[in-house]
Design a protein around this motif. Structure first.
Motif, PDB file in Angstrom:
ATOM      1  N   SER A   4     -19.266 134.768  34.325  1.00 44.25           N
ATOM      2  CA  SER A   4     -18.088 134.563  33.495  1.00 44.25           C
ATOM      3  C   SER A   4     -17.074 135.679  33.772  1.00 44.25           C
ATOM      4  CB  SER A   4     -18.477 134.553  32.022  1.00 44.25           C
ATOM      5  OG  SER A   4     -18.904 135.846  31.626  1.00 44.25           O
ATOM      6  N   PHE A   5     -15.918 135.540  33.183  1.00 45.54           N
ATOM      7  CA  PHE A   5     -14.874 136.551  33.354  1.00 45.54           C
ATOM      8  C   PHE A   5     -15.337 137.902  32.807  1.00 45.54           C
ATOM      9  CE2 PHE A   5     -11.119 138.836  31.799  1.00 45.54           C
ATOM     10  CZ  PHE A   5     -10.453 138.996  33.003  1.00 45.54           C
ATOM     11  N   GLY A   6     -16.052 137.888  31.710  1.00 40.89           N
ATOM     12  CA  GLY A   6     -16.545 139.134  31.112  1.00 40.89           C
ATOM     13  C   GLY A   6     -17.514 139.856  32.031  1.00 40.89           C
ATOM     14  N   HIS A   7     -18.399 139.087  32.680  1.00 41.24           N
ATOM     15  CA  HIS A   7     -19.336 139.694  33.621  1.00 41.24           C
ATOM     16  C   HIS A   7     -18.613 140.329  34.805  1.00 41.24           C
ATOM     17  CE1 HIS A   7     -22.378 136.854  31.814  1.00 41.24           C
ATOM     18  NE2 HIS A   7     -22.918 138.051  31.650  1.00 41.24           N
ATOM     19  N   ALA A   9     -15.488 141.402  34.883  1.00 39.49           N
ATOM     20  CA  ALA A   9     -14.741 142.573  34.419  1.00 39.49           C
ATOM     21  C   ALA A   9     -15.662 143.774  34.258  1.00 39.49           C
ATOM     22  CB  ALA A   9     -14.028 142.251  33.109  1.00 39.49           C
ATOM     23  N   LEU A  10     -16.844 143.548  33.707  1.00 37.80           N
ATOM     24  CA  LEU A  10     -17.817 144.632  33.548  1.00 37.80           C
ATOM     25  C   LEU A  10     -18.253 145.160  34.908  1.00 37.80           C
ATOM     26  CD1 LEU A  10     -19.588 146.332  31.657  1.00 37.80           C
ATOM     27  CD2 LEU A  10     -21.301 144.509  31.823  1.00 37.80           C
TER      28      LEU A  10
END
Length: 65
Positions: A4-7, A9-10
């Motif tokens: 996902s986008f969150g993964h 970004a992290l």
């Protein structure tokens, strides 16, 4: 299961912390040069194969029979 986008970004944040913002562009440039050199080598290999195949073809019609 994709990222996902969150993964992503992290992951980007971790990479920036580990390598620093200054080294990252240099590393990406070196990676791009390596890919370009690999593609160039692959093209040279294809050209060498073409030359090898044409040298095996009979050039004289007298010798072809």
């Amino acid at each position: 299961m994709g990222m996902s986008f969150g993964h992503m970004a992290l992951l980007l944040a971790i990479v920036l912390v580990i390598f620093g913002a200054g080294k990252l562009p240099r590393m990406m440039g070196d990676l791009a040069k390596g890919i370009k050199a690999f593609k160039h080598g692959m093209r040279e290999g294809e050209n060498d194969d073409d030359r090898d195949n044409t040298s095996k073809l009979p050039h004289d019609k007298d010798n072809a029979a």
